[in-house]
Design a protein around this motif. Structure first.
Motif, mmCIF file in Angstrom:
data_model
loop_
_atom_site.group_PDB
_atom_site.id
_atom_site.type_symbol
_atom_site.label_atom_id
_atom_site.label_comp_id
_atom_site.label_asym_id
_atom_site.label_seq_id
_atom_site.Cartn_x
_atom_site.Cartn_y
_atom_site.Cartn_z
ATOM 1 N N ASP A 46 0.734 -1.185 -0.006
ATOM 2 C CA ASP A 46 0.020 0.003 0.015
ATOM 3 C C ASP A 46 0.899 1.279 -0.060
ATOM 4 O O ASP A 46 0.378 2.379 -0.214
ATOM 5 C CB ASP A 46 -0.940 0.066 1.108
ATOM 6 N N ASP A 47 2.133 1.034 0.230
ATOM 7 C CA ASP A 47 2.982 2.221 0.182
ATOM 8 C C ASP A 47 4.304 1.845 -0.150
ATOM 9 O O ASP A 47 5.198 1.252 0.411
ATOM 10 C CB ASP A 47 3.085 2.998 1.519
ATOM 11 N N SER A 49 7.080 3.422 -0.846
ATOM 12 C CA SER A 49 8.200 3.925 -0.233
ATOM 13 C C SER A 49 8.832 3.201 0.824
ATOM 14 O O SER A 49 9.896 3.315 1.105
ATOM 15 C CB SER A 49 7.681 5.594 0.560
ATOM 16 N N ASN A 54 9.042 4.264 -4.363
ATOM 17 C CA ASN A 54 7.997 4.988 -4.682
ATOM 18 C C ASN A 54 8.423 6.021 -5.859
ATOM 19 O O ASN A 54 9.481 6.508 -6.068
ATOM 20 C CB ASN A 54 7.664 5.911 -3.339
ATOM 21 N N SER A 73 -0.493 6.225 -2.471
ATOM 22 C CA SER A 73 -0.409 5.088 -1.474
ATOM 23 C C SER A 73 -1.828 4.821 -1.045
ATOM 24 O O SER A 73 -2.835 5.654 -1.363
ATOM 25 C CB SER A 73 0.301 5.700 -0.264
ATOM 26 N N GLN A 74 -2.026 3.737 -0.610
ATOM 27 C CA GLN A 74 -3.386 3.132 -0.058
ATOM 28 C C GLN A 74 -4.091 3.164 -1.339
ATOM 29 O O GLN A 74 -5.451 2.979 -1.092
ATOM 30 C CB GLN A 74 -3.994 4.083 0.891
ATOM 31 N N SER A 98 2.839 4.459 -6.373
ATOM 32 C CA SER A 98 2.889 4.429 -5.091
ATOM 33 C C SER A 98 2.322 3.106 -4.497
ATOM 34 O O SER A 98 2.695 2.879 -3.218
ATOM 35 C CB SER A 98 2.368 5.865 -4.478
ATOM 36 N N SER A 99 1.463 2.593 -5.056
ATOM 37 C CA SER A 99 0.835 1.465 -4.334
ATOM 38 C C SER A 99 0.453 0.478 -5.391
ATOM 39 O O SER A 99 0.123 0.722 -6.653
ATOM 40 C CB SER A 99 -0.045 1.815 -3.482
#
Length: 286
Positions: A46-47, A49, A54, A73-74, A98-99
């Motif tokens: 979910d992220d 980074s 990311n 994210s998410q 990002s996710s």
């Protein structure tokens, strides 16, 4: 080791092996053409980074499963789905992911999107999920790319131009291996509509009205232009009577103006005899 315990362990091993075989796998690369650093995922992230990845991916290889990648994210922001295959570049998503999650394996993404667009015919290639009206596909990185679709819920009007202009067609639930000459590779906007919205008369002109029962009774459908397939308006094989206010129209029992057809001029037709509950398409011929 007793036979019962041994049997249980063997069964568990088989189940685990089967689950592993069914799990999807996606590889993200920092550079186009599958070059640079790579991260391989078999579970949702979910992220990215957390993996120091990311806004880094520039190409993707999907070994198995269908994966949703998102710019935030998410699993938020702009999202697109990728089935098994190699994607040497990521138009609109380059260095923005990002996710990532596999559709159907994390609970939240188990249900299919209401509308899913595919870059190739037969629901193949890159895909983009749509769950709300989109007046310009540029914003989801899928303008003029769709060649096939899957409609899971609702009736969707797809148009060749932004803001629901240009050539438009309504698609009900089902899979469409191609979109027709006017829309293949040309879809720029889509919106949810009432099943009859695509043919709702403009300016109050009800040139033809179809009724579900004889003597102009029952639910009606107003028409003011050619309809190649009444399935798109949830009115296929339903008409039992007709009123024609203007023009001469050809009514056909098959879609695309095929099968048995009858020509009707202005007037009221309280029953349709051989075409009762059989009309699938109609067009104005005069």
């Amino acid at each position: 080791m007793n036979r019962t315990l041994k049997h249980a362990l063997v069964c568990a091993a088989i189940l685990l092996s089967h689950a592993a075989a069914q799990a999807g796998e996606i590889s993200l690369y920092t550079d186009v053409n599958f070059r640079g650093r790579v991260v391989v995922l078999r579970d949702p992230s979910d992220d990215l980074s957390r993996l120091n990845f990311n806004d880094t991916a520039s190409s993707i290889r999907v070994s198995s499963g269908t994966w949703e990648v998102c710019t935030d994210s998410q699993f938020n922001g702009q999202c697109r789905s990728f089935g098994p295959g190699e994607y040497s570049s990521l138009d609109g998503l380059n260095d923005k992911i990002s996710s990532v999650r596999e559709a159907g394996r994390d609970g939240s993404s188990g249900s299919r999107p209401a509308l899913e667009l595919f870059s190739e015919r037969d629901q193949r290639g890159a895909s983009a999920p749509v769950n709300a009206d989109r007046d310009d596909f540029v914003t989801i990185g899928f303008n003029d790319r769709a060649n096939s679709i899957r409609v899971e819920r609702g009736y969707w009007q797809l148009c060749s131009d932004a803001n629901y202009n240009g050539s438009c067609r309504v698609f009900g639930p089902g899979s469409y291996d191609e979109l027709g000459r006017d829309l293949n590779g040309r879809v720029s906007s889509a919106r949810l509509v009432d099943p009859r919205e695509a043919n709702r008369p403009r300016g109050g002109d009800n040139l033809v009205v179809l009724y579900a029962r004889s003597d102009m009774r029952g639910p009606g459908l107003s028409v003011n232009r050619d309809v190649r397939d009444l399935v798109s308006m949830n009115y296929n094989d339903q008409a039992s009577s007709i009123v024609i206010h203007e023009g001469t129209w050809e009514m056909c029992e098959g879609s695309q103006y095929n099968g048995k057809c009858e020509v009707m001029g202005p007037g009221s037709y309280p029953d349709l005899n051989g075409l009762d509950k059989s009309i699938s398409s109609l067009r104005r011929i005069d």
